[in-house]
Design a protein around this motif. Structure first.
Motif, PDB file in Angstrom:
ATOM      1  N   ILE A  87       0.856  -1.188   0.000  1.00 47.16           N
ATOM      2  CA  ILE A  87       0.000   0.000   0.000  1.00 47.16           C
ATOM      3  C   ILE A  87       0.886   1.230   0.000  1.00 47.16           C
ATOM      4  CG2 ILE A  87      -1.608   1.350   1.445  1.00 47.16           C
ATOM      5  CD1 ILE A  87      -2.817  -1.294   2.371  1.00 47.16           C
ATOM      6  N   ASP A  88       0.539   2.229  -0.796  1.00 43.81           N
ATOM      7  CA  ASP A  88       1.282   3.491  -0.816  1.00 43.81           C
ATOM      8  C   ASP A  88       1.061   4.272   0.470  1.00 43.81           C
ATOM      9  OD1 ASP A  88       2.191   3.912  -3.843  1.00 43.81           O
ATOM     10  OD2 ASP A  88       0.181   3.042  -3.856  1.00 43.81           O
ATOM     11  N   TRP A  89       2.045   5.108   0.817  1.00 48.61           N
ATOM     12  CA  TRP A  89       1.780   6.101   1.844  1.00 48.61           C
ATOM     13  C   TRP A  89       0.661   7.015   1.362  1.00 48.61           C
ATOM     14  CZ3 TRP A  89       3.921   4.337   5.885  1.00 48.61           C
ATOM     15  CH2 TRP A  89       5.226   3.872   5.924  1.00 48.61           C
ATOM     16  N   PRO A  90      -0.246   7.433   2.230  1.00 50.77           N
ATOM     17  CA  PRO A  90      -1.311   8.351   1.817  1.00 50.77           C
ATOM     18  C   PRO A  90      -0.728   9.653   1.272  1.00 50.77           C
ATOM     19  CG  PRO A  90      -1.800   7.416   3.958  1.00 50.77           C
ATOM     20  CD  PRO A  90      -0.388   7.011   3.632  1.00 50.77           C
ATOM     21  N   TRP A  91      -1.464  10.277   0.395  1.00 50.63           N
ATOM     22  CA  TRP A  91      -1.007  11.512  -0.248  1.00 50.63           C
ATOM     23  C   TRP A  91      -0.719  12.564   0.827  1.00 50.63           C
ATOM     24  CZ3 TRP A  91      -0.929  16.533  -1.535  1.00 50.63           C
ATOM     25  CH2 TRP A  91      -0.434  16.879  -2.800  1.00 50.63           C
ATOM     26  N   GLY A  92       0.439  13.231   0.689  1.00 50.37           N
ATOM     27  CA  GLY A  92       0.815  14.251   1.647  1.00 50.37           C
ATOM     28  C   GLY A  92       1.745  13.768   2.728  1.00 50.37           C
ATOM     29  N   SER A  93       2.068  12.452   2.744  1.00 51.50           N
ATOM     30  CA  SER A  93       3.020  11.919   3.719  1.00 51.50           C
ATOM     31  C   SER A  93       4.444  12.227   3.268  1.00 51.50           C
ATOM     32  CB  SER A  93       2.861  10.406   3.853  1.00 51.50           C
ATOM     33  OG  SER A  93       1.528  10.044   4.092  1.00 51.50           O
ATOM     34  N   ASP A  94       5.382  12.162   4.225  1.00 51.83           N
ATOM     35  CA  ASP A  94       6.786  12.229   3.866  1.00 51.83           C
ATOM     36  C   ASP A  94       7.200  10.929   3.184  1.00 51.83           C
ATOM     37  OD1 ASP A  94       6.984  14.719   4.990  1.00 51.83           O
ATOM     38  OD2 ASP A  94       7.799  14.008   6.904  1.00 51.83           O
ATOM     39  N   ALA A  95       8.388  10.947   2.567  1.00 49.91           N
ATOM     40  CA  ALA A  95       8.852   9.761   1.839  1.00 49.91           C
ATOM     41  C   ALA A  95       9.024   8.553   2.751  1.00 49.91           C
ATOM     42  CB  ALA A  95      10.170  10.068   1.126  1.00 49.91           C
ATOM     43  N   ASP A  96       9.291   8.800   4.056  1.00 46.01           N
ATOM     44  CA  ASP A  96       9.466   7.682   4.977  1.00 46.01           C
ATOM     45  C   ASP A  96       8.195   7.335   5.738  1.00 46.01           C
ATOM     46  OD1 ASP A  96       9.251   9.852   6.619  1.00 46.01           O
ATOM     47  OD2 ASP A  96      11.054   9.448   7.801  1.00 46.01           O
ATOM     48  N   GLY A  97       7.063   7.943   5.351  1.00 41.66           N
ATOM     49  CA  GLY A  97       5.786   7.617   5.966  1.00 41.66           C
ATOM     50  C   GLY A  97       5.404   8.493   7.136  1.00 41.66           C
ATOM     51  N   ASN A  98       6.224   9.491   7.469  1.00 48.67           N
ATOM     52  CA  ASN A  98       5.852  10.404   8.540  1.00 48.67           C
ATOM     53  C   ASN A  98       4.600  11.176   8.146  1.00 48.67           C
ATOM     54  OD1 ASN A  98       6.175  11.801  11.030  1.00 48.67           O
ATOM     55  ND2 ASN A  98       7.101  13.510   9.930  1.00 48.67           N
ATOM     56  N   GLY A  99       3.615  11.218   9.028  1.00 46.23           N
ATOM     57  CA  GLY A  99       2.360  11.895   8.710  1.00 46.23           C
ATOM     58  C   GLY A  99       1.381  11.047   7.927  1.00 46.23           C
ATOM     59  N   ALA A 100       1.612   9.726   7.884  1.00 43.18           N
ATOM     60  CA  ALA A 100       0.743   8.844   7.091  1.00 43.18           C
ATOM     61  C   ALA A 100      -0.577   8.535   7.768  1.00 43.18           C
ATOM     62  CB  ALA A 100       1.469   7.539   6.776  1.00 43.18           C
ATOM     63  N   GLY A 101      -0.708   8.866   9.055  1.00 41.96           N
ATOM     64  CA  GLY A 101      -1.963   8.588   9.752  1.00 41.96           C
ATOM     65  C   GLY A 101      -2.050   7.146  10.215  1.00 41.96           C
ATOM     66  N   THR A 102      -3.266   6.717  10.524  1.00 42.23           N
ATOM     67  CA  THR A 102      -3.490   5.398  11.098  1.00 42.23           C
ATOM     68  C   THR A 102      -3.987   4.397  10.058  1.00 42.23           C
ATOM     69  OG1 THR A 102      -5.774   5.907  11.683  1.00 42.23           O
ATOM     70  CG2 THR A 102      -4.075   6.456  13.314  1.00 42.23           C
ATOM     71  N   VAL A 103      -3.916   3.133  10.418  1.00 39.77           N
ATOM     72  CA  VAL A 103      -4.402   2.071   9.533  1.00 39.77           C
ATOM     73  C   VAL A 103      -5.915   2.186   9.355  1.00 39.77           C
ATOM     74  CG1 VAL A 103      -4.571  -0.422   9.215  1.00 39.77           C
ATOM     75  CG2 VAL A 103      -2.513   0.564  10.232  1.00 39.77           C
ATOM     76  N   GLY A 104      -6.648   2.481  10.437  1.00 38.29           N
ATOM     77  CA  GLY A 104      -8.089   2.635  10.326  1.00 38.29           C
ATOM     78  C   GLY A 104      -8.481   3.779   9.415  1.00 38.29           C
ATOM     79  N   GLY A 105      -7.748   4.890   9.500  1.00 39.20           N
ATOM     80  CA  GLY A 105      -8.026   6.016   8.606  1.00 39.20           C
ATOM     81  C   GLY A 105      -7.773   5.669   7.162  1.00 39.20           C
ATOM     82  N   LEU A 106      -6.724   4.886   6.910  1.00 36.47           N
ATOM     83  CA  LEU A 106      -6.415   4.446   5.547  1.00 36.47           C
ATOM     84  C   LEU A 106      -7.583   3.652   4.975  1.00 36.47           C
ATOM     85  CD1 LEU A 106      -3.869   4.133   3.489  1.00 36.47           C
ATOM     86  CD2 LEU A 106      -3.811   1.821   4.416  1.00 36.47           C
ATOM     87  N   VAL A 107      -8.138   2.734   5.773  1.00 36.22           N
ATOM     88  CA  VAL A 107      -9.261   1.910   5.313  1.00 36.22           C
ATOM     89  C   VAL A 107     -10.510   2.774   5.139  1.00 36.22           C
ATOM     90  CG1 VAL A 107     -10.784  -0.008   5.922  1.00 36.22           C
ATOM     91  CG2 VAL A 107      -8.326  -0.185   6.334  1.00 36.22           C
ATOM     92  N   ALA A 108     -10.762   3.674   6.075  1.00 39.04           N
ATOM     93  CA  ALA A 108     -11.970   4.500   6.005  1.00 39.04           C
ATOM     94  C   ALA A 108     -11.987   5.387   4.768  1.00 39.04           C
ATOM     95  CB  ALA A 108     -12.090   5.356   7.266  1.00 39.04           C
ATOM     96  N   ARG A 109     -10.820   5.870   4.343  1.00 48.89           N
ATOM     97  CA  ARG A 109     -10.775   6.681   3.124  1.00 48.89           C
ATOM     98  C   ARG A 109     -10.776   5.803   1.879  1.00 48.89           C
ATOM     99  NH1 ARG A 109      -7.081   9.164   6.365  1.00 48.89           N
ATOM    100  NH2 ARG A 109      -5.372   8.104   5.272  1.00 48.89           N
TER     101      ARG A 109
END
Length: 395
Positions: A87-109
């Motif tokens: 799975i890609d880091w969500p849009w707007g995250s840093d390249a290392d995944g900082n600011g990617a949010g939570t797993v539940g948020g990823l599924v909800a979106r």
């Protein structure tokens, strides 16, 4: 934002239901401003304290985590076992995944990036889910459950539900082995030969991890020539096999008059970080969708001139972003272009004072509203934010 302890969460939701209080499910709250504004919400309930990795079946390639687990922490834990979520880091995250949010948020979106070319979307990685209904009753589906609750496919319903049906508390996901070798290619030239190469790739036996269209603006941001481009990422257990694939693709591109730039893994990741982007705090962030065969035609549209666009060549899904100075009528024009090509446009973020609907009604609106009524009869959850249903109070 309220962050209750796990043992208090069900009681809190039951109390909210009894009082008829409107509320909004959340993870870390990093992207609550995306999508349509939520009406009448005085309370945001966060799952941040539900942040444990419950089970990692290494041999079965599955992992079960609580919904508030940061996606970055989960990927790091899997990496130690030479696995990952495809799975890609969500849009707007840093390249290392900082600011990617939570797993539940990823599924909800339910939003996926270029890696869906090979690994499909978020809902295709989901094999089990736990949730709290609007009345505080716990429900589960998938995993070891043979039949889903009430006959619904809860995993697909809740993926991309934007918090409108219930609170996700736990998910079980597929994992994959880390590919030992990766390489990439950046091919640039005119749209017509690039589209011919795209069609050849999709018909071939090659299986790139990603095939992303880049607009000239994105190519310029990455330090390449300001021309349309295709960014390809390939993975394999054999470096020799990757070299042969890259050579085959590059030779085919040169026959079509395209310029190909080989990319080592570090350069590929650096270019992909450009595509993750960061919108201005008060700028536009748009989710584009069109039929895959129409991607090059969409990129040729006048309305997309000078805009950064990253678009999946095989899925037809991607993102565009712009500063606040972009007139709202251009966004509406772009929405009409997407719809005319069998797609959609979702406004994830827009400048203050703009009132472009995040999404328009879809033909299945009556069915969506019926499902919503079944799960949330008091209409408490995420009022005004039901995917596929335009809020009648929005201008």
């Amino acid at each position: 934002m309220i962050t209750p302890e796990p043992h208090d969460l069900a009681d809190l939701v039951r109390d909210l239901h009894a009082d008829g209080t409107p509320w909004l499910p959340a993870g870390s709250g990093s992207r609550l401003h995306w999508g349509p504004p939520v009406r009448d919400t005085t309370m945001v309930v966060s799952t941040q304290r539900l942040n444990r990795i419950l089970d990692h079946a290494i041999g079965d390639f599955t992992v079960t985590v609580e919904a508030g687990t940061p996606l970055r922490d989960l990927q790091q834990a899997l990496h130690r076992e030479n696995q990952w979520l495809t799975i890609d880091w969500p849009w707007g995250s840093d390249a290392d995944g900082n600011g990617a949010g939570t797993v539940g948020g990823l599924v909800a979106r339910g939003l996926a990036g270029g890696l869906r070319q090979r690994y499909l979307g978020v809902r295709d990685q989901l094999i089990g889910i736990g949730l709290l209904r609007a009345d505080g009753v716990a429900a589960r589906a998938g995993g070891k459950v043979v039949k889903n609750v009430a006959g619904y496919d809860l995993m697909r319903l809740f993926t991309g539900s934007w918090g409108s049906l219930g609170l996700i508390t736990e998910v079980t996901l597929r994992t994959s082995p880390q590919p030992p070798e990766r390489r990439g290619l950046l091919l640039q030239g005119e749209l017509k030969p690039l589209d011919e190469l795209r069609r050849w790739l999709l018909r071939s036996s090659l299986t790139p991890e990603l095939i992303d269209w880049w607009s000239p603006a994105v190519a310029a941001q990455a330090g390449a020539d300001p021309q349309h481009a295709l960014l390809l990422g390939l993975a394999s257990v054999s470096d020799a096999a990757l070299r042969a694939q890259c050579l085959e693709i590059r030779t085919r591109g040169e026959q079509l008059g395209l310029r190909g730039q080989p990319l080592d893994p570090e350069r590929l990741e650096a270019l992909r970080a450009v595509a993750l982007g960061r919108p201005e705090p008060d700028g536009w962030l748009l989710r584009l969708g069109t039929l895959p065969a129409q991607t090059s035609a969409l990129l040729a549209e006048r309305v997309l001139r000078d805009l950064p666009v990253v678009l999946g060549a095989g899925s037809g899904l991607g993102d565009s972003w712009a500063p606040a100075q972009l007139p709202a009528y251009r966004v509406e024009e772009l929405r009409r272009c997407c719809v005319s090509r069998g797609g959609v446009l979702t406004v994830l973020q827009q400048p203050a004072g703009c009132h472009v609907p995040a999404w328009d009604d879809v033909p299945s609106r009556p069915l969506i509203e019926t499902v919503k009524t079944q799960f949330d009869p008091k209409q408490q959850l995420a009022r005004g934010r039901l995917p596929g249903v335009r809020d009648p109070l929005q201008r």
